[in-house]
Enzyme design. Structure first.
Site, short mmCIF file in Angstrom:
data_model
loop_
_atom_site.label_atom_id
_atom_site.label_comp_id
_atom_site.label_asym_id
_atom_site.label_seq_id
_atom_site.Cartn_x
_atom_site.Cartn_y
_atom_site.Cartn_z
N SER A 228 0.83 -1.21 0.00
CA SER A 228 0.00 0.00 0.00
C SER A 228 0.87 1.26 0.00
O SER A 228 0.58 2.22 -0.72
CB SER A 228 -0.87 0.04 1.26
OG SER A 228 -1.91 -0.87 1.16
N ARG B 267 -14.04 -6.28 -10.97
CA ARG B 267 -14.20 -5.64 -9.64
C ARG B 267 -14.94 -4.31 -9.76
O ARG B 267 -14.85 -3.62 -10.77
CB ARG B 267 -12.82 -5.48 -9.00
CG ARG B 267 -12.21 -6.85 -8.70
CD ARG B 267 -10.88 -6.75 -8.03
NE ARG B 267 -10.99 -6.17 -6.71
CZ ARG B 267 -9.93 -5.84 -5.98
NH1 ARG B 267 -8.71 -6.04 -6.45
NH2 ARG B 267 -10.08 -5.32 -4.78
N ARG C 165 1.54 4.25 -3.10
CA ARG C 165 1.34 5.68 -2.83
C ARG C 165 2.64 6.47 -3.02
O ARG C 165 2.63 7.58 -3.54
CB ARG C 165 0.81 5.87 -1.41
CG ARG C 165 -0.66 5.46 -1.30
CD ARG C 165 -1.01 5.11 0.12
NE ARG C 165 -2.45 4.90 0.33
CZ ARG C 165 -3.10 3.76 0.06
NH1 ARG C 165 -2.44 2.74 -0.44
NH2 ARG C 165 -4.39 3.66 0.31
N GLY D 227 -6.24 -3.37 -7.87
CA GLY D 227 -7.38 -2.50 -7.60
C GLY D 227 -6.92 -1.19 -6.98
O GLY D 227 -7.48 -0.12 -7.25
N GLN E 169 -9.17 3.00 -0.53
CA GLN E 169 -8.92 3.28 -1.94
C GLN E 169 -9.83 4.40 -2.43
O GLN E 169 -9.40 5.30 -3.15
CB GLN E 169 -9.13 2.01 -2.77
CG GLN E 169 -8.11 0.94 -2.44
CD GLN E 169 -8.36 -0.37 -3.14
OE1 GLN E 169 -9.38 -0.55 -3.80
NE2 GLN E 169 -7.44 -1.29 -2.99
N ASP F 246 -7.44 -7.28 4.85
CA ASP F 246 -6.65 -8.18 4.00
C ASP F 246 -6.20 -9.44 4.73
O ASP F 246 -5.65 -10.36 4.10
CB ASP F 246 -5.41 -7.44 3.46
CG ASP F 246 -5.81 -6.36 2.46
OD1 ASP F 246 -6.89 -6.48 1.85
OD2 ASP F 246 -5.05 -5.40 2.30
#
Ligand code: S3P
Length: 432
Positions: free
Chosen positions: A24, A123, A28, A95, A169, A315
């Site tokens: 993650s 998705r 970013r 995603g 997200q 997750d």
């Protein structure tokens, strides 16, 4: 990596394992570094398939990104100077990339289009296309799914958006959009989710602040160029934390793990179940909490999980299901509908595999009940989902007979050296 793996258990182990960098935060860091003006060095980025897709997309938008050993050197383009990509953008399996970059692509004065692999094409994207359209952006999905096409809109007016989904997200997509607008925008969260975007922007001195559940973003600010050191991924560590917890006489030590409170919910749940997990050496790096973790074999009891803080372990449910399957009693896990919209429908993928291995479950659209038992071994499908594949690989450490896991190629989207690490701690793995 081969598609199918067969795991034939292991002896007990006591080692240090090197967990890879956080996915993650790497996504970013690549995006935000590409948005600044100047050079940013990313130390310890995750160079797994998902993040490689992000690098490629940012390059197509004009950022210069070079690999220097295990680091990345990024020459930002300034978020106002991105260029029109020559072809369609490919988000692969990610995603996170598709949703985050949509906030940026929506604000450009050129058209673009983004697509992904088979799993990503199924998705939901209306969770970002609807709020972006509401604030004046001009974009189109295919019945709420990819591909997404972006057209210029000239919208400049700041906004207030109520994010009712527990989704970082969606929040991050709207934060990126807000950077392009005049004045202050506010994203209000019903459920507080991982805040890596806010933390990284703050670290780079961008004018953004969080007050309670509201994130205030001042538009058109400056992102300063600074070196970013990326910590290791707690979500990847979770597989090895559980490996040590369920394997008799075993212990594992992991260093420099990100311990963001919005990511570490499974540690609290496991401790409630009786897990011996020690967290030491707390310190901060690039505005994120980092720790060292030791996990050792523990006798665990069933647990109930539900409510507001589900996204703190969103997750980690596949690996938590494995723990619930081998502890004493019946575990009840509720409010987890979001799992149905991940890389696979994770309630379904996990339930199918658990049943094959001899574990009794009952599920509804939003919940699952898992009866503790023993794994008998067998053939399970990961449905191409990296976290499902890794969860069953850990289950195999204590299975009475070998477990064959089908469709494991996507492990490389988040944890390319997962199988190597398993072999390092003495697990017998065959690829076919
Ligand atoms: C992520 C947020 C979560 C998580 C995903 C990564 C992120 O998704 O499941 O693996 O980096 O922002 P949602 O925002 O859909 O909950």
């Amino acid at each position: 990596m081969a598609r199918n793996i067969i795991i034939n258990g292991s002896d007990s182990f006591d080692f240090q394992v090197e967990i890879p960098a956080d996915k993650s935060i790497t996504h970013r860091a690549i995006i935000i570094a590409s948005m600044c003006e100047g050079e940013i060095k990313l130390l310890n980025p995750l160079l797994a398939d998902d993040c490689l897709s992000t690098i490629e997309v940012m390059r197509q938008l004009g950022a210069e990104i070079k690999e220097e050993g295990t680091n990345l050197i990024i020459h930002g383009r300034n978020y106002n100077n991105f260029i029109q990509p020559r072809g369609k953008l490919n988000a692969g399996n990610s995603g996170t990339l598709m949703r985050l970059i949509s906030g940026i692509l929506s604000m450009q004065n050129f058209t673009s289009e983004i697509f992904g692999d088979e799993s990503l094409m199924n998705r939901p994207m209306n969770r970002i296309s609807s709020p972006l359209a509401e604030i004046g952006c001009n974009l189109k999905t295919l019945d709420g799914k990819p591909p997404i096409k972006f057209y210029p809109s000239n919208t400049k007016k700041s906004f207030q958006y109520d994010n009712v989904l527990p989704s970082a997200q969606v929040k991050s997509c709207m934060i990126f959009a807000a950077i392009y607008l005049e004045g202050e925008s506010i994203v209000k969260e019903k459920f507080i989710t991982r805040d890596h975007t806010e933390r990284l922007l703050t670290y780079l001195e961008y004018p953004i602040k969080t007050i309670g559940k509201n994130i205030h973003i001042m538009g058109q600010g400056r992102i300063n160029a600074k070196e970013i050191k990326i910590p290791n991924d707690f979500s990847s560590a979770a597989f090895f934390i559980v490996a040590a917890l369920i394997k008799k006489n075993s212990k594992l030590f992991m260093k420099d793990i990100n311990f963001n409170e919005r990511r570490t919910g499974i540690a609290k749940v496991l401790q409630k179940m009786g897990a011996k997990i020690t967290v030491e050496n707390k310190r901060y790096e690039a505005n994120e909490l980092i720790v060292d973790i030791t996990s050792e074999y523990s006798v665990l009891s069933a647990v109930d999980v539900s409510g507001e803080n589900i996204s703190d372990l969103i997750d980690e449910f596949p690996i938590l299901f494995i723990v619930c399957a081998v502890c004493k009693g019946v575990s009840n896990i509720d409010n987890i509908e979001e799992l149905r919209y991940k890389e696979s429908d994770r309630i379904n993928s996990m339930e199918k595999g658990l049943n094959t291995l001899g574990i009794k479950t009952e599920s509804t659209k939003t919940s699952i009940k898992i009866h503790g038992g023993e794994f008998n071994g067998g053939i399970v499908d990961s449905f191409g989902d990296h976290r499902v594949a890794m969860a069953f690989a850990i289950a195999a450490l204590i299975s009475k007979k070998p477990i064959t896991i089908l469709n494991t190629q996507n492990i490389s989207t988040s944890f390319p050296n997962f199988i190597d690490l398993l072999m390092e701690i003495g697990v017998e793995v065959y690829e076919s």
